[in-house]
Motif scaffolding. Structure first.
Motif, short mmCIF file in Angstrom:
data_model
loop_
_atom_site.label_atom_id
_atom_site.label_comp_id
_atom_site.label_asym_id
_atom_site.label_seq_id
_atom_site.Cartn_x
_atom_site.Cartn_y
_atom_site.Cartn_z
N PHE A 38 0.84 -1.20 0.00
CA PHE A 38 0.00 0.00 0.00
C PHE A 38 0.87 1.25 0.00
CE2 PHE A 38 -2.88 3.23 1.58
CZ PHE A 38 -4.08 2.91 0.95
N ASN A 39 1.93 1.25 0.77
CA ASN A 39 2.82 2.42 0.84
C ASN A 39 3.56 2.63 -0.48
OD1 ASN A 39 2.07 2.96 3.48
ND2 ASN A 39 3.78 1.82 4.38
N GLN A 40 3.95 1.54 -1.14
CA GLN A 40 4.59 1.67 -2.46
C GLN A 40 3.64 2.29 -3.47
OE1 GLN A 40 7.43 -1.37 -4.09
NE2 GLN A 40 6.61 -2.62 -2.42
N ILE A 41 2.37 1.84 -3.42
CA ILE A 41 1.37 2.39 -4.34
C ILE A 41 1.14 3.88 -4.03
CG2 ILE A 41 -1.03 2.26 -5.07
CD1 ILE A 41 -0.91 -0.75 -4.33
N GLN A 42 1.14 4.22 -2.75
CA GLN A 42 0.97 5.62 -2.36
C GLN A 42 2.11 6.48 -2.91
OE1 GLN A 42 -1.67 7.32 -0.15
NE2 GLN A 42 -0.68 8.64 -1.64
N LYS A 43 3.33 5.98 -2.83
CA LYS A 43 4.48 6.73 -3.35
C LYS A 43 4.40 6.88 -4.86
CE LYS A 43 7.68 5.54 0.38
NZ LYS A 43 8.94 4.81 0.76
N ILE A 44 3.96 5.82 -5.55
CA ILE A 44 3.78 5.91 -7.00
C ILE A 44 2.74 6.98 -7.33
CG2 ILE A 44 2.85 4.68 -9.01
CD1 ILE A 44 4.13 2.13 -7.84
N THR A 103 13.36 2.44 -25.40
CA THR A 103 13.10 1.71 -24.17
C THR A 103 12.52 2.67 -23.14
OG1 THR A 103 14.96 0.22 -24.60
CG2 THR A 103 14.03 0.23 -22.37
N ILE A 104 11.43 2.26 -22.53
CA ILE A 104 10.88 2.99 -21.39
C ILE A 104 11.32 2.23 -20.15
CG2 ILE A 104 8.78 3.80 -20.25
CD1 ILE A 104 7.43 3.79 -23.00
N TYR A 105 12.17 2.85 -19.35
CA TYR A 105 12.72 2.22 -18.15
C TYR A 105 11.95 2.66 -16.91
CZ TYR A 105 16.93 1.17 -20.93
OH TYR A 105 17.82 0.71 -21.89
N ALA A 106 11.60 1.71 -16.06
CA ALA A 106 10.92 2.06 -14.82
C ALA A 106 11.87 2.74 -13.84
CB ALA A 106 10.31 0.82 -14.17
N ASN A 107 13.07 2.18 -13.71
CA ASN A 107 13.98 2.66 -12.66
C ASN A 107 15.39 2.83 -13.21
OD1 ASN A 107 15.24 3.34 -10.29
ND2 ASN A 107 15.32 1.25 -9.51
N THR A 108 15.58 3.85 -14.00
CA THR A 108 16.90 4.24 -14.48
C THR A 108 16.98 5.75 -14.40
OG1 THR A 108 17.07 2.34 -15.97
CG2 THR A 108 18.53 4.20 -16.42
N THR A 109 18.08 6.27 -13.90
CA THR A 109 18.16 7.71 -13.66
C THR A 109 18.52 8.51 -14.90
OG1 THR A 109 20.47 7.42 -12.97
CG2 THR A 109 18.79 7.40 -11.25
N SER A 110 19.35 7.94 -15.77
CA SER A 110 19.78 8.71 -16.94
C SER A 110 19.80 7.82 -18.18
CB SER A 110 21.16 9.32 -16.71
OG SER A 110 22.11 8.31 -16.43
N CYS A 111 19.31 8.38 -19.29
CA CYS A 111 19.27 7.66 -20.56
C CYS A 111 20.36 8.20 -21.49
CB CYS A 111 17.90 7.82 -21.22
SG CYS A 111 16.56 7.09 -20.27
N PHE A 112 20.98 7.30 -22.21
CA PHE A 112 22.03 7.69 -23.14
C PHE A 112 21.50 7.82 -24.57
CE2 PHE A 112 24.06 5.38 -19.64
CZ PHE A 112 24.94 6.35 -19.19
N ASN A 113 20.26 7.41 -24.77
CA ASN A 113 19.64 7.47 -26.08
C ASN A 113 18.43 8.39 -25.99
OD1 ASN A 113 18.20 6.99 -28.48
ND2 ASN A 113 18.82 4.84 -28.55
N ILE A 123 11.69 5.36 -11.05
CA ILE A 123 10.76 5.03 -9.98
C ILE A 123 11.19 3.70 -9.36
CG2 ILE A 123 8.36 4.59 -9.35
CD1 ILE A 123 8.90 7.40 -10.42
N LYS A 124 11.57 3.73 -8.09
CA LYS A 124 11.97 2.51 -7.40
C LYS A 124 10.74 1.86 -6.78
CE LYS A 124 16.63 4.14 -6.27
NZ LYS A 124 17.60 4.44 -5.18
#
Length: 361
Positions: A180-186, A292-302, A310-311
């Motif tokens: 529930f807390n993870q969903i709240q953060k999302i 690519t759509i990444y859920a949890n990556t901070t920086s994209c090179f492309n 999002i962790k």
């Protein structure tokens, strides 16, 4: 009439309202007193409702420790048999007007079998024929090409799962609060996700405007995202699109590859990450347009990639990873001049009766 983009913008508000009222919506409305031991869950749905079910399915199965099946209502009503008192049956239709879903629920009710229906429309024919209704917790979506309703269906199914899990003793309070807390953060991060997604769409819309075919590839919870991408591109852009599960695509469809395909990977950073990377390595030899759509990556090179940073549990990523797909399909449809408020083929429902506006008795 609100647009797809308008409804995407409403998702943070819808999510929060449902989280605030989850106990009222689901806690007191699901009766498992007649279920001795939950053996399975069967979900009947078509279109975006089915896509959403695939997005929620892996987490549902993991938490409840039972198989979760997603069935076509027409196939089920006409050719299959369901009669297990220890199976939970769910039928989903956001607008409550789908002929096949209504017909199936009528059969269950006629046979004195319990089936729960999930809908947002209390005035719909589905609501009228149902004995056990679960409200989606949002207003009826005016736009015929649903976006918020699809996302909310995933959230509803996850919250229903958490509720059932507590009822049957598979989920304790600590586990409930963890998810529930993870969903709240999302939910709290959704405005930023929408902002990032819109920037990505603005940067890449021309590529997809000129594309002849779009292939979306996901796995786990993002298989439902890939399916929804196929549905929305086909409906709104009116172009060829395919949504494939990772291994399904690798099992044969890759042989139909075209060099001018646009391929989108939806990466939740889960168990099959390395398999996805291997496929991507192969495809890059033949296709220049891979995103690519990444859920949890901070920086994209492309520049074609989107990093949402999002962790969370990989099985919760379906709650937000369709946002860029919905916005992309909508924006490209507008570039092509498609009026989504007007039916392309107004005679379709009149001839096929695929939608039932009301039931006359």
């Amino acid at each position: 009439m609100k647009s797809i983009a308008d409804y995407v913008a409403l998702e943070p508000e819808y999510y929060q309202n449902i989280l605030n009222n989850h106990q009222t919506l689901f806690g007191n409305t699901i009766d498992l007193s007649k279920v001795k031991q939950l053996n399975a869950i069967v979900i009947f749905a078509t279109g975006s409702s089915a896509n959403a079910a695939y997005g929620a399915r892996p987490l549902m199965s993991k938490l409840l420790k039972v198989p979760v099946y997603i069935e076509d209502p027409s196939m089920a009503a006409n050719y299959l048999h369901y009669d297990d008192l220890n199976t939970l049956y769910l039928a989903i239709s956001q607008g409550g007007e789908s002929y096949s879903t209504i017909h199936l629920v009528e059969q269950f009710v006629h046979n004195n079998q319990t089936i729960y229906t999930l809908t947002s429309n209390s005035q719909s024919p589905l609501y009228q024929v149902s004995s056990h209704v679960l409200s989606m917790g949002i207003p009826v979506e005016e736009m015929p090409y649903v976006s918020a309703g699809y996302s909310v269906t995933i959230l509803d199914l996850i919250l229903i799962t958490l509720t059932i899990g507590q009822k049957i003793g598979e989920i304790n309070q600590d586990q409930f609060e963890l998810y529930f807390n993870q969903i709240q953060k999302i939910t709290q991060t959704l405005p930023q996700i929408i902002k990032q997604s819109q920037a990505w769409v603005n940067q890449n819309q021309d590529l997809f405007y000129h594309s002849k075919r779009v292939i979306l590839i996901g796995y786990g919870a993002t298989y439902g995202v890939a399916r929804e991408g196929e549905t929305k591109f086909t409906e709104t852009v009116r172009n060829t699109a395919f949504g494939k599960e990772l291994e399904e695509y690798m099992h044969g469809p890759y042989l139909g590859l075209h060099t001018d395909d646009c391929i989108i990977f939806i990466e939740p950073h889960g168990r099959l990450t390395q398999r996805a990377e291997s496929l991507k390595e192969f495809l890059k030899q033949y296709v220049p347009n891979i995103s690519t759509i990444y859920a949890n990556t901070t920086s994209c090179f492309n520049a074609r990639d989107l990093c949402l940073n999002i962790k969370c549990d990989e099985l919760l990523t379906s709650l937000f990873m369709t946002i860029p797909i919905h916005l992309l399909s909508y924006q490209v449809s507008q570039l092509k001049g498609h009026n989504l408020e007007k039916s392309t083929y107004p005679e379709f429902d009149q001839i096929t009766k695929s939608k039932i506006k009301r039931i006359i008795k």
